[in-house]
Motif scaffolding. Structure first.
Motif, short mmCIF file in Angstrom:
data_model
loop_
_atom_site.label_atom_id
_atom_site.label_comp_id
_atom_site.label_asym_id
_atom_site.label_seq_id
_atom_site.Cartn_x
_atom_site.Cartn_y
_atom_site.Cartn_z
N SER A 157 1.96 61.77 10.57
CA SER A 157 2.71 60.58 10.16
C SER A 157 1.83 59.34 10.14
O SER A 157 2.01 58.46 9.29
N GLN A 171 4.92 68.15 6.38
CA GLN A 171 5.11 68.55 7.78
C GLN A 171 5.96 69.81 7.81
O GLN A 171 7.08 69.83 7.29
N HIS A 174 10.67 71.17 11.86
CA HIS A 174 11.41 69.91 11.90
C HIS A 174 10.76 68.91 12.86
O HIS A 174 10.52 69.23 14.02
N PRO A 175 10.44 67.70 12.37
CA PRO A 175 9.77 66.70 13.21
C PRO A 175 10.70 65.92 14.14
O PRO A 175 10.30 64.92 14.71
N LEU A 179 12.49 61.52 9.21
CA LEU A 179 11.88 62.41 8.23
C LEU A 179 11.14 61.64 7.14
O LEU A 179 10.27 62.19 6.47
N PHE A 182 7.19 61.40 6.26
CA PHE A 182 6.43 62.43 5.57
C PHE A 182 6.88 62.48 4.10
O PHE A 182 7.99 62.09 3.77
N VAL A 185 9.14 67.70 4.09
CA VAL A 185 9.32 68.43 5.34
C VAL A 185 9.82 69.84 4.99
O VAL A 185 10.77 69.99 4.22
N THR A 187 11.19 73.28 6.70
CA THR A 187 11.71 73.74 8.00
C THR A 187 12.76 74.83 7.78
O THR A 187 13.44 74.84 6.75
N VAL A 221 13.61 67.49 2.02
CA VAL A 221 13.52 68.55 3.02
C VAL A 221 13.69 69.90 2.33
O VAL A 221 14.66 70.11 1.60
#
Length: 423
Positions: A157, A171, A174-175, A179, A182, A185, A187, A221
């Protein structure tokens, strides 16, 4: 002196575009990638799998976020990695002072590992990667950054915050929050299990604000069924050739058994090992060969029971853990798999082959890992291992293709930005 002749501008009917016009007419090209890992093979395998699917397998550099290891450090892994390093440094200095060794060690940098007794690795350094992305942008185009795992979140990040015009940051896993730090994402769907009505019934009201994720996935995502990996049809063909001499002569059908280790959401011990041994002995009559592999997480008591019950059978081979690792050969040559329920990565790899996958111990899993197994069963991708199976009978399903789908979504997101991969 011979005059310099510039390339002619492309005509509307031209089939090619000179390099000098590539950025101006078609947007920037991504030619290389940086992978940021945390030293965990399962996490790094996801990043490397995505980079491979994007065609950048030979055009990436691996950096790692490392932590001090051993002793008290095993109790500090829940801390943010930078704070962990500083706290360990302070503890180390106190020990040095109390042991009358007055010389202090230098304070480690935020991302570096100097003075901490870490292994020599290419350490992930925000300033270095940001500087590289900026300095080489005109020559080499944007930099694709792929990171996976909790310890890589702050690094990835920060790179995007400081060089957003020069990088595209993906990424994986899951960060936990924010979100929008990024570009993309990726995931698993079961990471969003805490938002389901069933999960909400299991969470006390005062704890819900601390459970992640806190809101549904947005448009940037990408949801997968399982974990990303490096297994595809090309990799399986290559492995089939490389391991031909070892696996081709084995009696068929070949059953491969992958045994992981207990986790917080999938607890087991000697009881599961004894049950698995009993079930495997029951199906031996319908197997030509059985190959068993343990992971680094397999408890000694589990591997001991399996080896004691099955190790003397002439049709059973237990891998001794020495290189080369036969996992790719197993995936290519197996007729069926039995995998313990704790490992999303091992199950995802086996399910990418389209061959029968039997899961052992899924009923012991809880929380989002239970949701993962439920989704696989509903798709007909896995079946529970009961010990009553006839391994000479086969069944199939559309192979899981999460990595290829994730790569497609990365390409779409790059196109929206006016960028694309140049392979």
């Amino acid at each position: 002196m011979k005059p310099i002749r510039l390339p002619e501008p492309p005509s509307p009917t031209s089939r090619g575009v000179p390099d000098i016009f590539e950025v101006g007419f078609l947007g920037a090209f991504i030619r290389r990638a940086v992978v940021i890992g945390n030293g965990s093979p399962s996490s790094e395998n996801q990043s490397l799998g995505l980079v491979r699917a994007l065609g950048l397998a030979d055009k990436h550099v691996l950096y790692r976020v490392t932590r001090p290891k051993g002793g008290i450090n095993e109790w500090l892994h829940w801390l943010p990695v930078s704070f962990h390093k500083i706290l360990y440094y302070l503890i180390k200095q106190i020990i040095l002072l109390t042991s009358r060794r007055k010389k202090l060690s230098p304070l480690p940098s935020e991302n570096g590992g100097h003075g901490l007794g870490l292994a020599s690795v290419l350490e992930a350094d925000v300033k270095h990667i940001v500087g590289m992305a900026r300095d080489t942008f005109e020559k080499d185009g944007p930099l694709l950054v792929v990171a996976s795992g909790r310890d890589t979140i702050s690094i990835a990040s920060s790179i995007r915050r400081l060089a957003s015009q020069n990088v595209f940051v993906v990424q994986i896993q899951h960060p936990r929050s924010n979100l929008n730090r990024f570009d993309l994402v990726i995931t698993p769907q079961h990471d969003y299990y805490p938002l389901t009505p069933h999960a909400q019934q299991q969470i006390p009201q005062f704890l819900r604000r601390w459970i992640t994720p806190r809101e549904p996935p947005d448009r940037h995502v990408v949801l997968t069924i399982g974990a990303l990996h490096q297994i595809d049809s090309a990799a399986l063909r290559s492995a089939a050739s490389a391991w031909h001499d070892e696996f081709a002569p084995l009696p068929k059908p070949l059953l491969v058994v992958n045994i992981g280790g207990p986790t917080r959401n999938c607890r087991y011990g000697a009881d599961l090992a004894r049950q698995l041994s009993t079930f495997l002995l029951s199906v031996l009559a319908s197997c030509g060969s059985v190959r068993i592999s343990f992971s680094d997480r397999t408890p000694e008591k589990v591997s001991y029971i399996i080896a004691k019950e099955l190790g003397n059978n002439p049709n059973v081979y237990i891998w001794d853990g020495l290189e080369p690792n036969p996992q790719m050969g197993h995936l290519a040559w197996a007729d069926a798999f039995v995998v313990t329920a704790d490992s999303v990565s091992l199950i995802s790899e086996a399910c990418s082959t389209g061959k029968p996958v039997y899961v052992m111990g899924a009923e012991r899993c809880t929380w989002k890992l239970s949701e993962f197994h439920k989704s696989l069963r509903e798709r007909g991708v896995v079946r529970p291992f009961t010990g009553s199976e006839d391994m000479s009978e086969t069944w199939s399903y559309p192979p899981l293709n999460d990595t290829a789908e994730a790569a497609r979504r990365v390409n779409e997101a790059l196109a929206e930005r006016g960028w694309r991969l140049r392979l």
